[in-house]
Design a protein around this motif. Structure first.
Motif, PDB file in Angstrom:
ATOM      1  N   GLY A  46       0.800  -1.208   0.000  1.00 57.25           N
ATOM      2  CA  GLY A  46       0.000   0.000   0.000  1.00 57.25           C
ATOM      3  C   GLY A  46       0.836   1.262   0.000  1.00 57.25           C
ATOM      4  N   GLN A  47       2.003   1.221   0.636  1.00 60.24           N
ATOM      5  CA  GLN A  47       2.876   2.393   0.648  1.00 60.24           C
ATOM      6  C   GLN A  47       3.407   2.689  -0.750  1.00 60.24           C
ATOM      7  OE1 GLN A  47       5.858   2.728   3.781  1.00 60.24           O
ATOM      8  NE2 GLN A  47       7.365   3.479   2.309  1.00 60.24           N
ATOM      9  N   VAL A  48       3.814   1.659  -1.478  1.00 60.28           N
ATOM     10  CA  VAL A  48       4.343   1.862  -2.830  1.00 60.28           C
ATOM     11  C   VAL A  48       3.235   2.357  -3.761  1.00 60.28           C
ATOM     12  CG1 VAL A  48       5.612   0.791  -4.721  1.00 60.28           C
ATOM     13  CG2 VAL A  48       6.020   0.030  -2.385  1.00 60.28           C
ATOM     14  N   ILE A  49       2.037   1.791  -3.632  1.00 59.20           N
ATOM     15  CA  ILE A  49       0.891   2.244  -4.422  1.00 59.20           C
ATOM     16  C   ILE A  49       0.608   3.722  -4.139  1.00 59.20           C
ATOM     17  CG2 ILE A  49      -1.630   2.075  -4.576  1.00 59.20           C
ATOM     18  CD1 ILE A  49      -0.598  -0.138  -6.138  1.00 59.20           C
ATOM     19  N   ALA A  50       0.573   4.099  -2.854  1.00 62.02           N
ATOM     20  CA  ALA A  50       0.254   5.473  -2.478  1.00 62.02           C
ATOM     21  C   ALA A  50       1.298   6.453  -2.988  1.00 62.02           C
ATOM     22  CB  ALA A  50       0.122   5.571  -0.959  1.00 62.02           C
ATOM     23  N   GLN A  51       2.572   6.111  -2.866  1.00 59.76           N
ATOM     24  CA  GLN A  51       3.620   7.007  -3.352  1.00 59.76           C
ATOM     25  C   GLN A  51       3.578   7.116  -4.874  1.00 59.76           C
ATOM     26  OE1 GLN A  51       7.308   5.535  -1.640  1.00 59.76           O
ATOM     27  NE2 GLN A  51       6.966   6.629   0.289  1.00 59.76           N
ATOM     28  N   ALA A  52       3.294   6.015  -5.560  1.00 60.24           N
ATOM     29  CA  ALA A  52       3.180   6.073  -7.017  1.00 60.24           C
ATOM     30  C   ALA A  52       2.023   6.977  -7.434  1.00 60.24           C
ATOM     31  CB  ALA A  52       2.986   4.664  -7.583  1.00 60.24           C
ATOM     32  N   LEU A  53       0.892   6.883  -6.723  1.00 57.05           N
ATOM     33  CA  LEU A  53      -0.231   7.765  -7.021  1.00 57.05           C
ATOM     34  C   LEU A  53       0.143   9.220  -6.745  1.00 57.05           C
ATOM     35  CD1 LEU A  53      -3.184   8.264  -7.788  1.00 57.05           C
ATOM     36  CD2 LEU A  53      -3.788   7.816  -5.396  1.00 57.05           C
ATOM     37  N   PRO A  82      14.720   4.147  -0.072  1.00 54.87           N
ATOM     38  CA  PRO A  82      13.730   4.955  -0.793  1.00 54.87           C
ATOM     39  C   PRO A  82      13.390   4.325  -2.144  1.00 54.87           C
ATOM     40  CG  PRO A  82      15.880   5.999  -0.875  1.00 54.87           C
ATOM     41  CD  PRO A  82      16.014   4.830   0.068  1.00 54.87           C
ATOM     42  N   VAL A  83      12.339   4.827  -2.763  1.00 53.72           N
ATOM     43  CA  VAL A  83      11.870   4.309  -4.054  1.00 53.72           C
ATOM     44  C   VAL A  83      11.860   5.449  -5.063  1.00 53.72           C
ATOM     45  CG1 VAL A  83      10.018   3.097  -5.268  1.00 53.72           C
ATOM     46  CG2 VAL A  83      10.391   2.660  -2.831  1.00 53.72           C
ATOM     47  N   LEU A  84      12.350   5.177  -6.270  1.00 56.93           N
ATOM     48  CA  LEU A  84      12.321   6.128  -7.375  1.00 56.93           C
ATOM     49  C   LEU A  84      11.071   5.858  -8.218  1.00 56.93           C
ATOM     50  CD1 LEU A  84      13.834   8.344  -9.063  1.00 56.93           C
ATOM     51  CD2 LEU A  84      14.795   6.437 -10.394  1.00 56.93           C
ATOM     52  N   TYR A  85      10.355   6.938  -8.568  1.00 54.56           N
ATOM     53  CA  TYR A  85       9.139   6.811  -9.377  1.00 54.56           C
ATOM     54  C   TYR A  85       9.305   7.590 -10.680  1.00 54.56           C
ATOM     55  CZ  TYR A  85       7.173   5.030  -5.063  1.00 54.56           C
ATOM     56  OH  TYR A  85       6.938   4.273  -3.935  1.00 54.56           O
ATOM     57  N   ARG A  86       9.158   6.890 -11.798  1.00 43.09           N
ATOM     58  CA  ARG A  86       9.215   7.527 -13.119  1.00 43.09           C
ATOM     59  C   ARG A  86       7.795   7.623 -13.674  1.00 43.09           C
ATOM     60  NH1 ARG A  86      11.562   3.766 -16.975  1.00 43.09           N
ATOM     61  NH2 ARG A  86       9.409   3.372 -17.626  1.00 43.09           N
ATOM     62  N   VAL A  87       7.367   8.828 -14.019  1.00 42.25           N
ATOM     63  CA  VAL A  87       6.008   9.061 -14.496  1.00 42.25           C
ATOM     64  C   VAL A  87       6.030   9.307 -15.999  1.00 42.25           C
ATOM     65  CG1 VAL A  87       3.948  10.508 -14.280  1.00 42.25           C
ATOM     66  CG2 VAL A  87       5.382  10.071 -12.267  1.00 42.25           C
ATOM     67  N   ASP A  88       5.212   8.576 -16.743  1.00 40.86           N
ATOM     68  CA  ASP A  88       4.999   8.815 -18.172  1.00 40.86           C
ATOM     69  C   ASP A  88       3.658   9.508 -18.355  1.00 40.86           C
ATOM     70  OD1 ASP A  88       7.371   7.604 -19.116  1.00 40.86           O
ATOM     71  OD2 ASP A  88       6.466   5.625 -18.933  1.00 40.86           O
ATOM     72  N   ARG A  99      -1.847   8.577 -16.663  1.00 40.61           N
ATOM     73  CA  ARG A  99      -0.431   8.525 -16.334  1.00 40.61           C
ATOM     74  C   ARG A  99      -0.016   7.075 -16.088  1.00 40.61           C
ATOM     75  NH1 ARG A  99      -0.681  12.906 -18.147  1.00 40.61           N
ATOM     76  NH2 ARG A  99      -0.131  14.909 -17.154  1.00 40.61           N
ATOM     77  N   ARG A 100       1.236   6.766 -16.429  1.00 49.33           N
ATOM     78  CA  ARG A 100       1.850   5.488 -16.055  1.00 49.33           C
ATOM     79  C   ARG A 100       3.028   5.763 -15.138  1.00 49.33           C
ATOM     80  NH1 ARG A 100       4.247   2.951 -20.682  1.00 49.33           N
ATOM     81  NH2 ARG A 100       3.989   4.971 -21.708  1.00 49.33           N
ATOM     82  N   VAL A 101       3.189   4.913 -14.145  1.00 51.22           N
ATOM     83  CA  VAL A 101       4.264   5.093 -13.167  1.00 51.22           C
ATOM     84  C   VAL A 101       5.002   3.764 -13.003  1.00 51.22           C
ATOM     85  CG1 VAL A 101       4.871   5.864 -10.844  1.00 51.22           C
ATOM     86  CG2 VAL A 101       2.806   6.761 -11.945  1.00 51.22           C
ATOM     87  N   VAL A 102       6.323   3.838 -13.012  1.00 52.89           N
ATOM     88  CA  VAL A 102       7.156   2.682 -12.687  1.00 52.89           C
ATOM     89  C   VAL A 102       7.913   3.008 -11.398  1.00 52.89           C
ATOM     90  CG1 VAL A 102       9.015   1.141 -13.415  1.00 52.89           C
ATOM     91  CG2 VAL A 102       7.423   2.070 -15.121  1.00 52.89           C
ATOM     92  N   ALA A 103       7.771   2.137 -10.406  1.00 54.55           N
ATOM     93  CA  ALA A 103       8.516   2.272  -9.155  1.00 54.55           C
ATOM     94  C   ALA A 103       9.779   1.429  -9.256  1.00 54.55           C
ATOM     95  CB  ALA A 103       7.658   1.805  -7.979  1.00 54.55           C
ATOM     96  N   ILE A 104      10.917   2.025  -8.912  1.00 52.16           N
ATOM     97  CA  ILE A 104      12.212   1.376  -9.138  1.00 52.16           C
ATOM     98  C   ILE A 104      13.017   1.357  -7.848  1.00 52.16           C
ATOM     99  CG2 ILE A 104      14.376   1.493 -10.452  1.00 52.16           C
ATOM    100  CD1 ILE A 104      12.752   3.144 -12.557  1.00 52.16           C
ATOM    101  N   GLN A 105      13.593   0.198  -7.559  1.00 50.15           N
ATOM    102  CA  GLN A 105      14.548   0.038  -6.457  1.00 50.15           C
ATOM    103  C   GLN A 105      15.691  -0.854  -6.918  1.00 50.15           C
ATOM    104  OE1 GLN A 105      12.471  -1.455  -2.955  1.00 50.15           O
ATOM    105  NE2 GLN A 105      12.906   0.449  -1.875  1.00 50.15           N
ATOM    106  N   LEU A 111       7.050  -2.105  -9.232  1.00 46.63           N
ATOM    107  CA  LEU A 111       5.617  -1.861  -9.428  1.00 46.63           C
ATOM    108  C   LEU A 111       5.410  -1.129 -10.741  1.00 46.63           C
ATOM    109  CD1 LEU A 111       2.599  -1.566  -8.088  1.00 46.63           C
ATOM    110  CD2 LEU A 111       3.360   0.768  -7.637  1.00 46.63           C
ATOM    111  N   ASN A 112       4.406  -1.562 -11.489  1.00 39.67           N
ATOM    112  CA  ASN A 112       3.882  -0.799 -12.614  1.00 39.67           C
ATOM    113  C   ASN A 112       2.484  -0.331 -12.249  1.00 39.67           C
ATOM    114  OD1 ASN A 112       6.004  -0.930 -14.396  1.00 39.67           O
ATOM    115  ND2 ASN A 112       5.269  -2.763 -15.450  1.00 39.67           N
ATOM    116  N   LEU A 113       2.184   0.956 -12.459  1.00 40.62           N
ATOM    117  CA  LEU A 113       0.884   1.484 -12.078  1.00 40.62           C
ATOM    118  C   LEU A 113       0.360   2.393 -13.179  1.00 40.62           C
ATOM    119  CD1 LEU A 113      -0.451   2.608  -8.727  1.00 40.62           C
ATOM    120  CD2 LEU A 113      -0.340   4.385 -10.481  1.00 40.62           C
ATOM    121  N   ALA A 114      -0.928   2.254 -13.485  1.00 42.89           N
ATOM    122  CA  ALA A 114      -1.622   3.174 -14.378  1.00 42.89           C
ATOM    123  C   ALA A 114      -2.672   3.906 -13.561  1.00 42.89           C
ATOM    124  CB  ALA A 114      -2.274   2.422 -15.530  1.00 42.89           C
TER     125      ALA A 114
END
Length: 298
Positions: A46-53, A82-88, A99-105, A111-114
């Motif tokens: 849930g933390q990774v989802i929330a930060q990606a959003l 920490p986690v890096l988030y790239r937003v397309d 938006r698309r988001v990739v969470a990277i560690q 995580l891939n999120l749309a």
């Protein structure tokens, strides 16, 4: 004095929670979320989802709130880093933004999120009625319940419950390991943050994304009397979807109505509906997770 100390502790927990939900811009379309405070082991999904959003939201105008997200967990996250988030920025339309988001560690995606955002529009309306539920004031916290049956609960579960959390939860039906009696695959869980998180609706939506991962996967284990603390079980979220229908506050009581229509093949499918106390349905959730029997851990 004890009440004042508790209020100070709760305020600190809520401030730390807001810090978790808030990502830092480090470059155009790149954001960083902090590690879990005092975290260890695998990150909470849930933390990774929330930060990606939150990262996606920072690229969208304020008049377009998030109305849905769909995420796939690809690798376990590291709670200590920490986690890096790239937003397309896929599309900025007349009324919808995607938006698309990739969470990277550690150089790899976890995580891939749309996510989709929508301007406010009038429209036809209907919703499910909120089921009858015991008011939260009449239910004990899980920590209070654990104190009454400490000798019957796994030590790992007691240790997990003892960690202070910014979100208070009260379940209407005791779940495993409190009660391992097989029961229908459904739960009613009231939740709210332990203090105000302010008035920014974007923050409340990120907080809901975080909290929506609490307890959902365990619903599929209610008929089987199994729990996350069981040494012969392995649990992990595989994907997560959230649809947000209306505004709300996570620092007011919300009712999470969960059910699981299917489990099999080492997976469990779970659904959730979230209501305000006055009966407005503000969100729907769906998740499939890994629920695998393993050789008991030592």
């Amino acid at each position: 004095m004890a009440d004042e100390t508790q209020q100070i502790d709760d305020a600190a927990l809520v401030r730390a929670f807001v810090d978790i939900l808030t990502v830092e811009r480090i470059e155009e379309n790149f954001y960083r979320g902090i590690a879990t405070p005092q975290g260890r082991g695998r990150s909470f999904g849930g933390q990774v989802i929330a930060q990606a959003l939150s990262a996606a939201t920072m690229t969208v105008p304020d008049d377009r709130p998030a109305h849905s997200l769909h995420g796939y967990f690809m690798r376990p996250g590291d709670a200590t880093q920490p986690v890096l988030y790239r937003v397309d920025r896929d599309r900025d339309g007349g009324s919808f933004t995607t938006r698309r988001v990739v969470a990277i560690q550690h150089g790899a995606p976890i995580l891939n999120l749309a996510a989709s955002f929508h301007v406010a529009e009038p429209g036809l309306f209907h919703q499910d009625d909120m089921p009858r539920a015991t008011p939260p004031e009449d239910l004990p916290t899980e920590l209070a319940l654990a104190e009454t049956m400490r000798d019957e609960l796994p030590e790992t579960f007691l240790n997990w419950l003892a960690v202070p959390r910014p979100v208070e939860m009260r379940a209407e039906f005791p779940r495993p390991p409190f009660d391992r009696t097989p029961r229908p695959a459904m739960q009613h869980m009231w939740f709210r943050t332990r203090g105000s998180i302010g008035d920014d609706p974007k923050l409340h939506r990120a907080a809901l994304a975080f909290i929506s991962d609490f307890g959902l996967l365990g619903t599929s284990m209610m008929p089987h009397g199994r729990a996350f603390a069981d040494p012969d079980m392995q649990f992990a979220s595989l994907d997560h979807a959230l649809w947000i229908h209306d505004d709300f506050r996570v620092d007011d009581w919300l009712l999470y109505v969960m059910d699981s229509p299917w489990a099999g093949g080492a997976r469990g499918f779970n659904r959730g509906r979230i209501f305000t106390r006055d009966g407005r349905m503000v969100a729907n959730v769906a998740q499939e997770g890994l629920v695998r029997n393993i050789t008991p851990r030592t």
